[in-house]
Structure formats: structure tokens, C-alpha cells
Design an enzyme around this catalytic site. Structure first.
Site, PDB file in Angstrom:
ATOM      1  N   ASP A   8       0.695  -1.316   0.254  1.00 53.50           N
ATOM      2  CA  ASP A   8       0.049  -0.079   0.022  1.00 53.50           C
ATOM      3  C   ASP A   8       1.049   1.308  -0.061  1.00 53.50           C
ATOM      4  OD1 ASP A   8      -1.374  -2.350   0.901  1.00 53.50           O
ATOM      5  OD2 ASP A   8      -2.789  -1.253   1.832  1.00 53.50           O
ATOM      6  N   ASP A  37      -4.836   0.554  -2.595  1.00 53.78           N
ATOM      7  CA  ASP A  37      -4.639   1.571  -1.819  1.00 53.78           C
ATOM      8  C   ASP A  37      -3.477   2.354  -2.246  1.00 53.78           C
ATOM      9  OD1 ASP A  37      -6.935   1.229  -0.369  1.00 53.78           O
ATOM     10  OD2 ASP A  37      -5.783   0.593   1.494  1.00 53.78           O
ATOM     11  N   ASN A  64      -9.636  -0.116  -0.582  1.00 55.83           N
ATOM     12  CA  ASN A  64     -10.691   0.553  -0.090  1.00 55.83           C
ATOM     13  C   ASN A  64     -10.606   2.090  -0.348  1.00 55.83           C
ATOM     14  OD1 ASN A  64      -8.842  -0.186   1.827  1.00 55.83           O
ATOM     15  ND2 ASN A  64      -9.836   1.058   3.442  1.00 55.83           N
ATOM     16  N   HIS A  65      -9.346   2.552   0.022  1.00 55.29           N
ATOM     17  CA  HIS A  65      -9.134   4.166  -0.285  1.00 55.29           C
ATOM     18  C   HIS A  65      -9.034   4.397  -1.914  1.00 55.29           C
ATOM     19  CE1 HIS A  65      -7.780   4.948   3.725  1.00 55.29           C
ATOM     20  NE2 HIS A  65      -7.155   3.861   3.763  1.00 55.29           N
TER      21      HIS A  65
HETATM   22 MN   LIG Z   1      -6.855  -0.923   2.524  1.00 55.57          MN
END
Ligand SMILES: [Mn+2]
Length: 276
Positions: A8, A37, A64-65
Site C-alpha cells: 500500500d 490503496d 478501499n482507499h
Molecule cells: Mn486498505
């Protein structure tokens, strides 16, 4: 040619550039895989997106980001105080970047090396074929739908259903897939996904296990590369076929790359850009 899988990044662009120097990255020959991410919490989300978009040889799965950026770009009122991707939101190429980001995968499988790349994890009930089918369905949906009120209500930020079954409705299946690919950390032995607990590994409620420690997990035969879980150190993972790559760069940890051919790790230290 070598393949390097990068954890990430979350807007840590300068550290990404330094990391690539550690293994003399050759953009003409080498391939970069990104476990998602790419943006948020760190200082230079826009630079990261532009750099990754321009790369010749790459594979990306959404985290998710990244997904949150796509949602906020169509629903500006959902921007939170902690979000740091306003450089993207004001950019001349914002729209093009978001269109491109929406085309990216939720799962990448390389048949030759037998590695699977996801952001968070796989549901224990999924074998490779089922995971690929769920990813393909969700990818098609995400790249063609508007992120409007109905979408926010039906798909986004909703923890139900907790368990996979072949009987889920279309909307339930999309929601479950999105949660597993982008948010999963803990399951119970019955295979229910628990998204509420976000504390450290070791202090979780007694019935919860990291998703990759579920004894009957149907994807145990795969080599799984993933990010999302910055508290997870490789030494804490007992399975030999699970590769956590988020080493918390944005929190003052490191940005990590793994070379698939040599199994060698490379790390670049980062300043503290975000605090819990
Ligand atoms: Mn994440």
C-alpha cells in the site's frame, strides 16, 4: 524481466521512487504489481496515480482507499477530514484518472507463477474459480455503474451479508465481494466475515481469526499477495503461501516490494504522514 509486488503506497510518492531505485527498476523490462490503496492519508496521491497510470508493465488491484476516492469524486460531500487526496480532486486530469482507476481489477491471477493478487483477502468459501467469478462480476459492475444515491445505499459501506452462499441476490453478492476484496481482515470458523473489529491482531474477540487462518479455507493451495493490513508482520503469518505487503508506510513504517522471482524483499522507510 522481474516482477515486483508493491504494498500500500497511500500517496507516498517520494518513497515509491526511492524504493524503485533499490532494485534498479527498469520500466522497459520489469513489471510492477500494486496491491491497492495507491492513494489517501499520505501527501502525494496525484503523483502516485499519474506515475502508475503511465507505467508500461503493471497490474493493479483496487483497495478501499482507491474506491473511496472514486466515490468521493462523484459525491464530494463524502470527503472526510482524514482524506488527503484533494490534489486529485482538483486536478485537470481528475476525470481521466478516475475513469482509468475504475477499469482496474479486484483480483489478478497469474497462471504461470500461480500467484494471486488482492487488496484485502479472499472469502474462505471461495476457491480460485469462485473468486475469479466474483471479481469479474464486480469489476464489470463497478466500471459501468454510476456511483449515485442507489449505489451508495445498496453497495457502499455495508457489512451485510456476512457469509457467502450460492443463494445471495445479485446486490448481496456484489456487496460481499467488494467487502472481501477491499476490506477483509477477520473471519470466524464458520466462515462469517467480521468487518467491525479494526484493532490489533492478538487482541481481537476470541472467535475471530485472520481470514487466512481459517482451517478449511478453500483457497489454501494458492499463493496470495495482499495489502490492507499494516499491523500484520510477515513473521506473524504461519502460512507459507500468504504474503502480506502493507508495512504501514503512511504511519511511519516502510514501503515494501517483493520480487516474485527471487522472493527478496526491498523496503524504504517513511516519515510519519498520518496518525491513528
Ligand atoms: Mn486498505
Amino acid at each position: 524481466m522481474s516482477t515486483y509486488v508493491i504494498g500500500d503506497i497511500q500517496g507516498c510518492y517520494d518513497e515509491l521512487k526511492n524504493l524503485l531505485k533499490l532494485f534498479n527498476f527498469n520500466p522497459q523490462k520489469d513489471c510492477l504489481w500494486f496491491c491497492g490503496d495507491l492513494v489517501n492519508r499520505g501527501p502525494k496521491s496525484l503523483d502516485v496515480l499519474r506515475f502508475v497510470q503511465d507505467l508500461k508493465n503493471k497490474k493493479i488491484v483496487l483497495g478501499n482507499h482507491d474506491f473511496h476516492l472514486l466515490v468521493v469524486s462523484e459525491n464530494p460531500h463524502l470527503l472526510s477530514n482524514e482524506d488527503t487526496f484533494t490534489d486529485v480532486l482538483g486536478a485537470s486530469d481528475q476525470k481521466a484518472l478516475c475513469v482509468w482507476l475504475k477499469q482496474q481489477a479486484l483480483l489478478h491471477y497469474d497462471a504461470e507463477s500461480d500467484y494471486v493478487l488482492v487488496h484485502a483477502g479472499l472469502a474462505p468459501q471461495w476457491d480460485l474459480a469462485q473468486a475469479q467469478a466474483c471479481a469479474a462480476e464486480l469489476e464489470t459492475f463497478l466500471k459501468t455503474t454510476a456511483y449515485d444515491e442507489a449505489f451508495l445505499k445498496n453497495i457502499y459501506d455495508n457489512n451485510e451479508p456476512r457469509c457467502w452462499s450460492g443463494q445471495l441476490t445479485d446486490v448481496e453478492r456484489l456487496r460481499f465481494s467488494l467487502n472481501c476484496f477491499t476490506r477483509l481482515r477477520f473471519c470466524d470458523e464458520e466462515g462469517n466475515v467480521h468487518l467491525e473489529y479494526k484493532g490489533p491482531l492478538g487482541s481481537q474477540p476470541e472467535n475471530l481469526l485472520p481470514w487466512y487462518e481459517i482451517s478449511w479455507r478453500k483457497n489454501k493451495n494458492l499463493k496470495i499477495l495482499f495489502g490492507h493490513w499494516s499491523a500484520l508482520q510477515k513473521t506473524k503469518v504461519r502460512s507459507q503461501s500468504v504474503f502480506p505487503l502493507d508495512t504501514g508506510c503512511v504511519w511511519g513504517g516502510q514501503l515494501t516490494a517483493l520480487c516474485l522471482e527471487t522472493r527478496k524483499y526491498y523496503q524504504e522507510s517513511c516519515p510519519v504522514y498520518a496518525k491513528y
